[in-house]
Design a protein around this motif. Structure first.
Motif, PDB file in Angstrom:
ATOM      1  N   UNK A  72       0.935  -1.140   0.131  1.00  0.00           N
ATOM      2  CA  UNK A  72       0.009   0.062   0.287  1.00  0.00           C
ATOM      3  C   UNK A  72       0.676   1.377  -0.027  1.00  0.00           C
ATOM      4  N   UNK A  73       1.763   1.092   0.814  1.00  0.00           N
ATOM      5  CA  UNK A  73       3.012   2.490   0.934  1.00  0.00           C
ATOM      6  C   UNK A  73       3.492   2.782  -0.403  1.00  0.00           C
ATOM      7  N   UNK A  74       3.725   1.818  -1.276  1.00  0.00           N
ATOM      8  CA  UNK A  74       4.109   2.218  -2.621  1.00  0.00           C
ATOM      9  C   UNK A  74       3.204   2.172  -3.858  1.00  0.00           C
ATOM     10  N   UNK A  75       1.876   1.878  -3.692  1.00  0.00           N
ATOM     11  CA  UNK A  75       0.979   1.911  -4.755  1.00  0.00           C
ATOM     12  C   UNK A  75      -0.310   2.589  -4.460  1.00  0.00           C
ATOM     13  N   UNK A  76      -0.567   3.042  -3.037  1.00  0.00           N
ATOM     14  CA  UNK A  76      -1.961   3.729  -2.939  1.00  0.00           C
ATOM     15  C   UNK A  76      -1.863   5.112  -3.569  1.00  0.00           C
ATOM     16  N   UNK A  77      -2.901   5.321  -4.220  1.00  0.00           N
ATOM     17  CA  UNK A  77      -2.990   6.668  -4.760  1.00  0.00           C
ATOM     18  C   UNK A  77      -3.098   8.001  -3.901  1.00  0.00           C
ATOM     19  N   UNK A  78      -3.422   7.752  -2.666  1.00  0.00           N
ATOM     20  CA  UNK A  78      -3.166   8.928  -1.683  1.00  0.00           C
ATOM     21  C   UNK A  78      -1.834   9.296  -1.463  1.00  0.00           C
ATOM     22  N   UNK A  79      -0.833   8.193  -1.464  1.00  0.00           N
ATOM     23  CA  UNK A  79       0.249   8.504  -0.948  1.00  0.00           C
ATOM     24  C   UNK A  79       1.141   9.345  -2.305  1.00  0.00           C
ATOM     25  N   UNK A  80       0.649   8.816  -3.576  1.00  0.00           N
ATOM     26  CA  UNK A  80       1.001   9.543  -4.711  1.00  0.00           C
ATOM     27  C   UNK A  80       0.595  10.792  -4.809  1.00  0.00           C
ATOM     28  N   UNK A  81      -0.543  11.199  -4.319  1.00  0.00           N
ATOM     29  CA  UNK A  81      -1.137  12.450  -4.348  1.00  0.00           C
ATOM     30  C   UNK A  81      -0.368  13.496  -3.326  1.00  0.00           C
ATOM     31  N   UNK A  82       0.031  12.956  -2.070  1.00  0.00           N
ATOM     32  CA  UNK A  82       0.885  13.561  -0.861  1.00  0.00           C
ATOM     33  C   UNK A  82       2.281  13.725  -1.735  1.00  0.00           C
ATOM     34  N   UNK A 253      -3.697  -0.290  -3.820  1.00  0.00           N
ATOM     35  CA  UNK A 253      -3.744   0.318  -4.947  1.00  0.00           C
ATOM     36  C   UNK A 253      -4.347  -0.691  -5.971  1.00  0.00           C
ATOM     37  N   UNK A 254      -5.255  -1.573  -5.734  1.00  0.00           N
ATOM     38  CA  UNK A 254      -5.643  -2.478  -6.656  1.00  0.00           C
ATOM     39  C   UNK A 254      -7.214  -2.472  -6.946  1.00  0.00           C
ATOM     40  N   UNK A 255      -7.590  -3.360  -7.919  1.00  0.00           N
ATOM     41  CA  UNK A 255      -9.110  -3.202  -7.819  1.00  0.00           C
ATOM     42  C   UNK A 255      -9.670  -4.270  -6.791  1.00  0.00           C
ATOM     43  N   UNK A 256     -11.005  -4.053  -6.521  1.00  0.00           N
ATOM     44  CA  UNK A 256     -11.575  -4.849  -5.790  1.00  0.00           C
ATOM     45  C   UNK A 256     -11.572  -6.313  -5.979  1.00  0.00           C
ATOM     46  N   UNK A 257     -11.278  -7.280  -5.350  1.00  0.00           N
ATOM     47  CA  UNK A 257     -11.248  -8.646  -5.606  1.00  0.00           C
ATOM     48  C   UNK A 257      -9.867  -9.245  -6.091  1.00  0.00           C
ATOM     49  N   UNK A 258      -8.829  -8.155  -6.420  1.00  0.00           N
ATOM     50  CA  UNK A 258      -7.594  -8.725  -7.041  1.00  0.00           C
ATOM     51  C   UNK A 258      -6.980  -9.283  -6.104  1.00  0.00           C
ATOM     52  N   UNK A 259      -7.017  -8.984  -4.570  1.00  0.00           N
ATOM     53  CA  UNK A 259      -6.179  -9.828  -3.678  1.00  0.00           C
ATOM     54  C   UNK A 259      -6.918 -10.983  -3.123  1.00  0.00           C
ATOM     55  N   UNK A 260      -7.927 -11.455  -3.542  1.00  0.00           N
ATOM     56  CA  UNK A 260      -8.760 -12.446  -2.847  1.00  0.00           C
ATOM     57  C   UNK A 260      -8.097 -13.510  -2.554  1.00  0.00           C
TER      58      UNK A 260
END
Length: 467
Positions: A72-82, A253-260
């Motif tokens: 998450x720290x490498x792919x979350x959009x909120x981190x990219x915005x910050x 940073x993934x689509x829903x279901x991608x990490x099931x």
């Protein structure tokens, strides 16, 4: 022709730019005098020793959680915005620094000059003109407005960095919270399915007893409603599991279901360490990124007063042009046609009808607003930390209490099962006792989830692992 050398006036700049308008920043206001030296709501398990400023989630000893947070720290959009906002603030700071340097340009031109007879003293004459050269404009920071702007942008850059840290801290806490809830929902789903199976057995036995005339229809219908209630609980928990998996995927940073596939493995709710180092309130305030951001914004607002005050003062600039030119095209290639012009200019709005004063007053009010906001942020942080300590301590007590209740339910169920096996109790009594044990297990899972969730909230409140 040489009108005026360009270099000597520029040598005057170091002697002119020395004054700084506006108040100097001496740091953020101190914390309230009533602040305790130790946390008031800390219990015996919360140690007032300096904590290890390492990633707090590793103390939960859950490799999958570590992997999810790293992702998450490498792919979350909120981190990219910050991070993009940090880059913007860095660029603004570079631009403010560049304002102290001259602006140098180059140009070339050709034209025709038509001089009327009134000017020439005879007939009107026309002449061609060819020019090529360099020009420079340097506004002297005589009253420190540019330097105060650099100070403000530097503080804004620091605030953007602190905001990025706050985003990371919030993200790690939310990932952990969703992961803990997922583990708890999955465990509770397994328990709910066992309860549904037992409730169906109870309903079947009750139907047999009704057929034998040993129970009433009302009692049989009650057991049927119990089965339906268990089915609804199972369906709700299945939906919860999917909701938590989707939330974790999006946070990563993934689509829903991608990490099931990753999240469908077995596992229990991780437990926090027995003892938790919390340090003291002063150290916590120094760590929290929201407080660091508020302090930097106060610094920037304070520097803005100097920018506004300098804007009311005279503006002194040095302008210069050097080039080659003449009436013929070849004149722009001959050193004999070198010419230069240089000189200072001054601009001062002697009567702006209060605009400058209003700008200063607005900057002062902005500084006061930032100071009040900083104090409010400090008080909110203290409340957050004390409240988190209080809730964590209570969650620890509730977990211990529920663990004892769970052991008692296990013991009672064992006795009833032994009695049923030797024919001293009915199957209905045995199933009811097993259901009581399962219900106690469900409450224990919820208490465990609450404890670990409050541990996560405490780590966020204390700003652990962001530096």
């Amino acid at each position: 022709m040489r009108v005026l050398p360009l270099v000597p006036p520029l040598l005057l700049i170091p002697m002119l730019g020395g004054c700084m308008m506006g108040p100097n920043f001496h740091g953020a206001p101190p914390p309230p005098a009533s602040m305790s030296k130790t946390f008031v709501r800390a219990d015996q398990a919360a140690m007032p020793v300096p904590p290890q400023l390492t990633p707090w989630w590793r103390t939960l000893n859950d490799p999958l959680l570590d992997q999810l947070i790293t992702r998450a720290l490498s792919s979350n959009p909120s981190i990219e915005v910050a991070e993009a906002r940090v880059r913007q603030a860095r660029s603004q700071m570079r631009g403010a620094r560049a304002a102290l340097a001259p602006v140098v340009g180059a140009g070339a031109g050709a034209g025709n000059i038509q001089a009327p007879g009134l000017v020439t003293g005879g007939e009107a004459k026309s002449s061609s003109l060819f020019l090529a050269g360099f020009d420079a404009l340097w506004e002297i920071d005589l009253f420190g407005g540019a330097r105060r702007n650099i100070e403000a942008t530097r503080a804004q850059f620091g605030a953007a960095q602190a905001d990025a840290d706050d985003t990371r801290l919030t993200l790690t806490a939310e990932i952990a919270r969703q992961y803990i809830a997922l583990r708890a929902s999955r465990q509770r789903l397994e328990i709910a399915r066992y309860l549904l199976t037992n409730q169906q057995k109870i309903a079947d036995l009750t139907a047999q007893l009704e057929g034998a005339g040993k129970v009433s229809r009302i009692e049989r219908e009650q057991t049927d409603r119990g089965v339906e209630a268990r089915r609804q609980t199972v369906a709700a928990l299945e939906a919860e599991v999917n909701d938590h998996k989707d939330a974790i995927a999006v946070l990563a940073g993934e689509a829903p279901g991608a990490l099931d596939t990753m999240l469908d493995g077995p596992g229990t709710v991780p437990l926090p360490p027995v003892e938790v180092a919390v340090g003291d309130p002063a150290a916590m305030l120094a760590r929290r990124p929201d407080i660091r951001a508020a302090a930097q914004r106060l610094h920037a607002a304070n520097a803005g007063i100097g920018v506004a005050e300098a804007a009311r003062m005279p503006r002194v600039s040095l302008a210069g042009v050097v080039g080659l030119g003449g009436a013929l095209k070849g004149d722009i290639t001959s050193a004999d046609n070198l010419w230069s012009v240089a000189g200072p200019t001054i601009q001062w709005n002697l009567a702006d009808f209060g605009r400058g004063r209003a700008g200063v007053d607005q900057a002062v009010a902005g500084r006061d607003e930032a100071a009040a906001g900083y104090r409010a942020t400090v008080l909110a942080a203290l409340q957050d930390a004390e409240g988190s300590l209080n809730r964590f301590g209570e969650a620890r007590k509730m977990f211990a209490m529920q663990a004892r209740n769970g052991l008692s339910a296990v013991h009672s169920n064992d006795l009833v099962q032994q009695s049923w096996r030797v024919g001293r109790s009915s199957a209905l009594v045995a199933l009811a006792a097993e259901n009581e044990q399962l219900a106690a297990e469900d409450l224990l899972v919820q208490a465990r989830m609450a404890l670990t969730t409050q541990f996560v909230a405490l780590q966020k409140a204390l700003a652990m692992g962001v530096n």
